[in-house]
Design an enzyme around this catalytic site. Structure first.
Site, PDB file in Angstrom:
ATOM      1  CB  SER A 134      -8.281   3.213   3.154  1.00  0.00           C
ATOM      2  OG  SER A 134      -7.304   2.906   3.571  1.00  0.00           O
ATOM      3  CE  LYS A 177      -3.741   1.567   2.467  1.00  0.00           C
ATOM      4  NZ  LYS A 177      -4.687   1.329   3.511  1.00  0.00           N
ATOM      5  CB  SER A 205      -8.937   0.545   5.576  1.00  0.00           C
ATOM      6  OG  SER A 205      -9.165   1.737   6.297  1.00  0.00           O
TER       7      SER A 205
END
Length: 659
Positions: free
Chosen positions: A247, A136, A271
Site C-alpha cells: 500500500s 506516507k 506494503s
C-alpha cells in the site's frame, strides 16, 4: 548446483534472456538534486553546493512535473519551508565556527525518560539534515492532514499530534515535505484502492515482443505527453501504465520519480517491499518492534511496522538508525540495535561528483581515480564474516523450495537464479531449505488482518470522524439496502447503528468494506474458533519454520513478488476493485489475484522478521524492475542490511560492466 538446476527448469536461464543486470539507479540519474542518495545529499549540503531550501524547491518542482503519477495527497506540508530554512541556518552557523554536534541522538528509555547522546564528529550534521523526505499519509505530522487514503479521515488534522517516526526524523533535521498516496488504510497491494485515485508506476516498461531491450520507454516517465522530439519512431507504440505496488505505492513513486530523496512507508504484509520491487528501489521492513508504531493509523496492529524506501541500502540503514529504539508510548518496541548504529558510524563520506547542470556525472567521464577509491561505502566489520575477495565467505544463503510458485514468471525466476549466482561468486554457500507452512501463510494472513482491521476500524462510526454525508448518496444506499433485504426478516436498527451503517457505506471504499465484513464474520463468537484460532496456529507454525531454518542458514533469498508490476486497468468494476490488475499474460482482474501478489512477503510479516527488497535487474521481456528479498532471523536487522549492502555493491559493478 541443485538449487540452480531447480530454478532453470522452466526456461529462465542465466544469460539467456531472462533479465538485464544493469543497475537500476542509473535509470534515475538524470533527475537533478533529488536523484541523489541520502549520503550524497549530505555531501553536497555540507560543501555548500546546494542548500536545503534549494532541495525543497527541487522536490516541489518534481511533484508538479510528475503529478500525473498521483503519488501525493495534498500539497507541500506547512512546516517544510521552515524546516529547510532552519537547516540552512544551522549550516551557516557551523561555517561561522559553531560547535559541530550531530543532532537528534535521543533514545526513549523504557521508564519514560529520554537520554540525549551528542556525538562530536568531523561531520557538521546528521546525514538526514536538510534532506527532503516524503511521508506516507498514515503517519501523523504536526499541522498536516492525515487521511490514510480514505474519505473517512478527509481533512483530519489533529493539531500538533505527531508520530514517533516523524518526530525522530524531524529531530535529525529531515525536511518532511509531503504526504504520499496509499491504499485506503493500507488495504491493497497495487495502490489502486485509494479514495484519491490509483498511483501509477513511473517505469513504463515495454510490451511483449516490442522493444525487448531496455530503452527510453523503460525510464521513469517525465510526462504523460512526450514532446515531438521525444516521440518514439513507432507511433503505434504506447506502453500501458502499470501499478506501483501497495500500500506504500505513493512513497515508492515519490522516490522513483525523483521528487523525494527517500520516503517513509508502513509494512503490514509487504506494503513497503512490494512497491520497492515494482519501482526499482530498496524497501526495508525492520523487525516488528524495532521502530515505534505510535502515531501510525492502525490497520492490523500485530503486523503493522514502519518501513523505509530509498535508492540504496545505506539510505534505509540511515533512516532505520534515526528512528529505531524503545518508545514509552509503544510497549512492543525493542532497544536500539548497536550494530546498526556502528554501521552508520562506519559510513565514509566522500565527494560525489555533480556537474554544473545538476545532473549526476557518470563514473567513466567525471570521476577521478582518487574519487573512485574514496566512494561512499559501508564498512561491514567482523560480523559479516568477510575475507578479501570473498566478502560473503562463510555465509549460508537459504533458497526456500516453497517460494518457487507456479505463478512465478520466467524473468523473475531468472533474476532469482542470477542473484543466487552472484552470492556464490562472493563466497556464499547456497542451501536448499524448506518452509512447509509457507503455503498456508497467505490464507492465515487474510484471516488475521481483516479480523484486526474490523476491530481497529470500528471507531469510524460517523460521530468522531468524517464530514457530513451526501443526502443523495444516503438515499441511494437506503434504496439498495431495502431491495436486497426485501422479503427477509430484519430487525430495526437503532439510530446510532443506522447512522454508522450509512456513513460506512458512503465513506469506506469497496476493499475496506470487503475486509471489514470478512473480519467481522471470521471473528464472530460462533466462528472465531474455526477461523481466527486456526489462523493464529498457522502463524505460530510459520514462525517456527523460520526459527528452525535460521539454525541452518544465515539469510534467505527469495523473489519479492512472483511477477513484475502488473498492468493497471482504467475500467471500473462493480464486483472487484475500483482499478483491477492483470498479470503479465492473462487478465486476472479479480480480488484473489491481487491478494496473491503478497505471497512472497506475507510469511516474514507473520513471523515479525526483518526483510529487505533489493532491486537486482530489469526484466528483458517487460523492461520492468525486479527485486529479490533478503530475510533474516528476528532481531537480525544488521545482518540483512550488511548482506544487502555487499550484494548491492556487487550488482552495481555488474551493471557498470554491462553484465
Amino acid at each position: 548446483a541443485r538449487v540452480c538446476a531447480r530454478l532453470t527448469t522452466r526456461g529462465g536461464v542465466w544469460g539467456g534472456g531472462g533479465s538485464d543486470v544493469r543497475h537500476i539507479r542509473h535509470a534515475m540519474s538524470r533527475f537533478s538534486k533529488t536523484a541523489l542518495t541520502l549520503v550524497e545529499t549530505s555531501v553536497v549540503l555540507r560543501e555548500g553546493r546546494v542548500t536545503a531550501s534549494d532541495l525543497l524547491q527541487s522536490a516541489i518542482a518534481r511533484m508538479t512535473i510528475t503529478r500525473h503519477l498521483n503519488a501525493f495527497i495534498g500539497g507541500v506540508l506547512p512546516g517544510a519551508a521552515k524546516a529547510a530554512e532552519t537547516s540552512d541556518l544551522r549550516r551557516r552557523g557551523k561555517q561561522h565556527g559553531a560547535s559541530g554536534i550531530e543532532p537528534g541522538w535521543q533514545e526513549h528509555k523504557a521508564d519514560g525518560t529520554t537520554s540525549t547522546q551528542t556525538t562530536h564528529t568531523h561531520r557538521s550534521f546528521s546525514f538526514l539534515d536538510g534532506a527532503p523526505i516524503a511521508v506516507k499519509d498514515n503517519f501523523f505530522v504536526p499541522g498536516a492532514a492525515t487521511t490514510a487514503g480514505s474519505l473517512v479521515l478527509a481533512n483530519f488534522a489533529p493539531g500538533n499530534f505527531t508520530s514517533t517516526v516523524s518526530h525522530r526524523l524531524a529531530n535529525r533535521g529531515a525536511v518532511l515535505f509531503a504526504k504520499t498516496n496509499m491504499d485506503e488504510f493500507g488495504m491493497g497491494s497495487a495502490n489502486a484502492n485509494s479514495a484519491y485515485g490509483a498511483v501509477v508506476n513511473p517505469f513504463a516498461g515495454t510490451t511483449r515482443g516490442t522493444h525487448p531491450r531496455m530503452g527510453k520507454q523503460s525510464l521513469p516517465q517525465e510526462s504523460t505527453v512526450p514532446s515531438s522530439s521525444e516521440t518514439h519512431s513507432d507511433e503505434s507504440y504506447a506502453p500501458p501504465p502499470r501499478v506501483s505496488g501497495g500500500s506504500s505505492g505513493g512513497s515508492a513513486v515519490a522516490v522513483a520519480s525523483g521528487a523525494a530523496v527517500a520516503a517513509i512507508g508502513s509494512d503490514t504484509g509487504g506494503s513497503v517491499r512490494l512497491p520497492a520491487a515494482y519501482c526499482g528501489l530498496v524497501g526495508f521492513k525492520p523487525t516488528y518492534g524495532r521502530v515505534s508504531r505510535w502515531g501510525l493509523v492502525p490497520y492490523c496492529s500485530s503486523l503493522d511496522c514502519p518501513g523505509f524506501i530509498g535508492k540504496t541500502v545505506t539510505d534505509v540503514m540511515l533512516l532505520t538508525a534515526a528512528t529505531q529504539g524503545t518508545c514509552r508510548k509503544d510497549p512492543v518496541t525493542l532497544p536500539r540495535c548497536a550494530r546498526i548504529d556502528q554501521m552508520v558510524l562506519d559510513i565514509e563520506v566522500a565527494d560525489v561528483p555533480v556537474v554544473d547542470d545538476g545532473k549526476q556525472a557518470t563514473p567513466e567521464k567525471h570521476v577521478s581515480s582518487k574519487q573512485k577509491q574514496t566512494a561512499p561505502e559501508t564498512k561491514t566489520r567482523g560480523f559479516l564474516k568477510s575475507k578479501p575477495g570473498h566478502p560473503l565467505a562463510g555465509w549460508r544463503v537459504g533458497i526456500p523450495s516453497e517460494y518457487y510458485l507456479a505463478e512465478l514468471s520466467d524473468e523473475v525466476s531468472a533474476a532469482w537464479l542470477a542473484t543466487g549466482l552472484v552470492c556464490e561468486s562472493l563466497g556464499a554457500q547456497l542451501v536448499t531449505v524448506s518452509l512447509p507452512h509457507t503455503k498456508s501463510a497467505l490464507a492465515a494472513y487474510y484471516v488475521i488482518a481483516p479480523s484486526e482491521a474490523a476491530s481497529n476500524l470500528a471507531r469510524y462510526d460517523g460521530v468522531r470522524f468524517g464530514d457530513e454525508l451526501d443526502t443523495g448518496v444516503v438515499a441511494e444506499h437506503e434504496d439498495a439496502s431495502a431491495s436486497l433485504s426485501k422479503g427477509m426478516p430484519r430487525e430495526p436498527l437503532s439510530p446510532f447503528n443506522s447512522g454508522a451503517t450509512r456513513f460506512r457505506g458512503q465513506k469506506f471504499g469497496k476493499e475496506v468494506q470487503r475486509r471489514v465484513l470478512v473480519g467481522t464474520f471470521v471473528s464472530s463468537s460462533s466462528l472465531a474458533g474455526r477461523y481466527v484460532e486456526k489462523a493464529q496456529k498457522v502463524r505460530r507454525a510459520v514462525s517456527n519454520d523460520f526459527q528452525n531454518v535460521f539454525e541452518k542458514v544465515d539469510v534467505l533469498l527469495t523473489p519479492t513478488a512472483p511477477t513484475v508490476a502488473p498492468l493497471l486497468h482504467k475500467e471500473q468494476s462493480e464486483e472487484f476493485n475500483s482499478a483491477s490488475v492483470e498479470s503479465n499474460e492473462t487478465n486476472a482482474g479479480n480480488v484473489v489475484a491481487g491478494y496473491a501478489a503478497d505471497a512472497m512477503t506475507v510469511p516474514a510479516s507473520l513471523a515479525g522478521l526483518p526483510a529487505l527488497s533489493l532491486p537486482v535487474c530489469f526484466g528483458l521481456t517487460t523492461g520492468m524492475p525486479i527485486g529479490c528479498q533478503i530475510i533474516a532471523g528476528k532481531g537480525s536487522d544488521a545482518a540483512v542490511l550488511g548482506f544487502a549492502a555487499v550484494l548491492e555493491k556487487a550488482l552495481e559493478k555488474l551493471g557498470d560492466a554491462g553484465g
